[in-house]
Design an enzyme around this catalytic site. Structure first.
Site, short mmCIF file in Angstrom:
data_model
loop_
_atom_site.label_atom_id
_atom_site.label_comp_id
_atom_site.label_asym_id
_atom_site.label_seq_id
_atom_site.Cartn_x
_atom_site.Cartn_y
_atom_site.Cartn_z
N GLY A 12 28.60 66.45 -45.93
CA GLY A 12 27.86 65.70 -44.91
C GLY A 12 28.36 64.27 -44.79
N PHE A 13 27.68 63.52 -43.98
CA PHE A 13 28.06 62.12 -43.73
C PHE A 13 28.03 61.31 -45.03
CE2 PHE A 13 25.86 58.01 -42.24
CZ PHE A 13 27.04 57.31 -42.17
N THR A 37 24.75 71.80 -41.84
CA THR A 37 24.99 70.59 -41.03
C THR A 37 26.22 69.82 -41.52
OG1 THR A 37 23.43 69.32 -42.38
CG2 THR A 37 22.57 70.29 -40.35
N GLY A 38 26.74 70.19 -42.68
CA GLY A 38 27.96 69.55 -43.19
C GLY A 38 29.20 70.07 -42.46
N VAL A 59 21.82 75.18 -52.14
CA VAL A 59 21.13 74.73 -53.36
C VAL A 59 19.68 75.22 -53.46
CG1 VAL A 59 22.55 72.69 -53.74
CG2 VAL A 59 20.48 72.49 -52.35
N ASN A 101 15.76 73.17 -58.27
CA ASN A 101 16.96 73.74 -58.89
C ASN A 101 17.86 72.65 -59.49
OD1 ASN A 101 16.30 76.37 -58.31
ND2 ASN A 101 17.39 76.39 -56.35
N GLY A 104 16.30 71.33 -62.67
CA GLY A 104 16.45 72.32 -63.75
C GLY A 104 17.86 72.29 -64.31
N TYR A 147 10.29 66.90 -42.86
CA TYR A 147 11.26 66.06 -43.57
C TYR A 147 10.53 65.08 -44.49
CZ TYR A 147 15.33 62.92 -44.09
OH TYR A 147 16.36 62.16 -44.57
N TYR A 161 9.68 65.70 -63.63
CA TYR A 161 10.73 66.11 -64.57
C TYR A 161 11.10 64.97 -65.52
CZ TYR A 161 11.91 70.90 -63.48
OH TYR A 161 11.88 72.26 -63.38
#
Ligand code: UDP
Length: 328
Positions: A12-13, A37-38, A59, A101, A104, A147, A161
């Site tokens: 991506g950007f 979108t990449g 991901v 993910n 983790g 978003y 975490y």
């Protein structure tokens, strides 16, 4: 031994500029992207390098990496209002399941992780400029909710975490950023205006253009993020350029820069469009000894040259990605 960094959203950007920076700093870079979108063209100049590897992976599915990891930069996410309107579910999943993910993975690898949050966590802010202590004014069920809330969840699970599993975490809140490799048709105001100027169309200003934004050039942003990663500060840090401008003035700057003879026309203001946005960057200054160096005139010139250098027919293509198809 080189240190290894995993960068999600690497095509991506922002992800691609981060890849460049980490390669320059002497890291082994594992670049990951599902290419929704990449765009591979953003990283093709790196593909032959010995210390660069590309993994085509989503991901939101389990992430498997062989060997040691020192750092993870979680930058995978659609990031323009048009994109996340088209693919709200993917947008929610990448910052929730995807972040889970990533955290983790960081935990098992004992890697430090930096997550890309956003000024959108402040919503349509009632505090101006926005400090990190402001909790925001977000509409969870509005068009930006998918978003904004996903990024707020990302921050929450990142802190969880850190507190529960002692994962080393960093959170950057990114304000509007621009530069080469933005997608011409992602709907964001800068590529929209420059594309329209180059095609000879009027510039589409939403509303009366009195809403403000503060635009940061990409190299400044990447430098702030790199410093934050190497710092020991766990709470969120704003990175952006505090130089604030109305969208109307911004349109006028683009007309002047491009020498375009068209005018600004006013279209309906999208729902929940934030009225004002400017980062308070006191924390970044004090903690990271960082502040932006590239002013808008310089940054816009470089960005304009980039868009001009694209193959001419690209200017006239509508978005070639059928994002709605992916909406499952
Ligand atoms: N905008 C505009 N014309 C366009 C695209 C955007 O006037 O063609 C406005 C939009 O309403 C917003 C600002 O420009 O107030 C920045 O929009 P963008 O989508 O770039 O990012 P945002 O900061 O809203 O997430």
């Amino acid at each position: 031994m080189k240190k290894t960094v995993l960068i999600t959203g690497a095509a991506g950007f922002l992800g691609s500029h981060l890849c460049d920076r980490f390669i320059k700093e002497g890291y082994h870079v594992i670049a990951m992207d599902n290419l929704i979108t990449g765009d591979m063209r953003n990283i093709e100049h790196l593909m032959k390098l010995e210390h660069f590897e590309f993994h085509h992976h989503d991901v939101t599915k389990h992430i498997h990496i062989v060997g040691e990891l020192d750092y993870i930069m979680h930058f995978a996410s659609p990031a323009s209002p048009i994109d996340y309107l088209k693919i709200p579910i993917q947008t929610l999943k990448v910052s929730s399941l995807g972040t889970h993910n990533v955290l983790g993975l960081a935990r098992v690898k004992k890697a430090r992780v930096l997550v890309a949050s956003t000024s959108e966590v402040y919503g349509d802010p009632t505090v101006h400029p926005q400090t990190e202590e402001y909790w925001g004014n977000v509409n969870p069920v509005g068009p930006r909710g998918c978003y904004d809330e996903a990024k707020r969840f990302m921050e929450a699970i990142t802190m969880a975490y850190h507190n529960t599993h002692q994962v080393e975490t960093r959170i950057v809140r990114i304000f509007n950023t621009y530069g080469p490799r933005m997608r011409l048709n992602d709907g964001r105001v800068l590529p929209a205006f420059i594309g329209q100027a180059l095609r000879g169309e009027d510039l589409t200003m939403f509303g009366d253009g009195s809403q403000t934004r503060s635009f940061c050039y990409v190299s400044d942003l990447v430098d702030g993020i790199y410093r934050l990663l190497l710092s020991d500060y766990v709470m969120p840090v704003n990175i952006g350029n505090p130089s604030e401008i109305t969208i109307k003035e911004f349109g006028e700057e683009i007309l002047k820069l491009t020498g375009a003879k068209q005018k600004l026309i006013s279209l309906a203001l999208p729902k929940d469009d934030p009225k004002q946005r400017r980062p308070d960057i006191s924390k970044a200054k004090a903690l990271l000894d960082w502040e932006p160096k590239v002013n808008r005139a310089e940054g816009l010139k470089i960005t304009y040259e980039y868009f001009k250098s694209l193959p001419h027919d690209e200017l006239f293509k509508t978005e070639h990605r059928d994002l709605e198809k992916l909406n499952k």
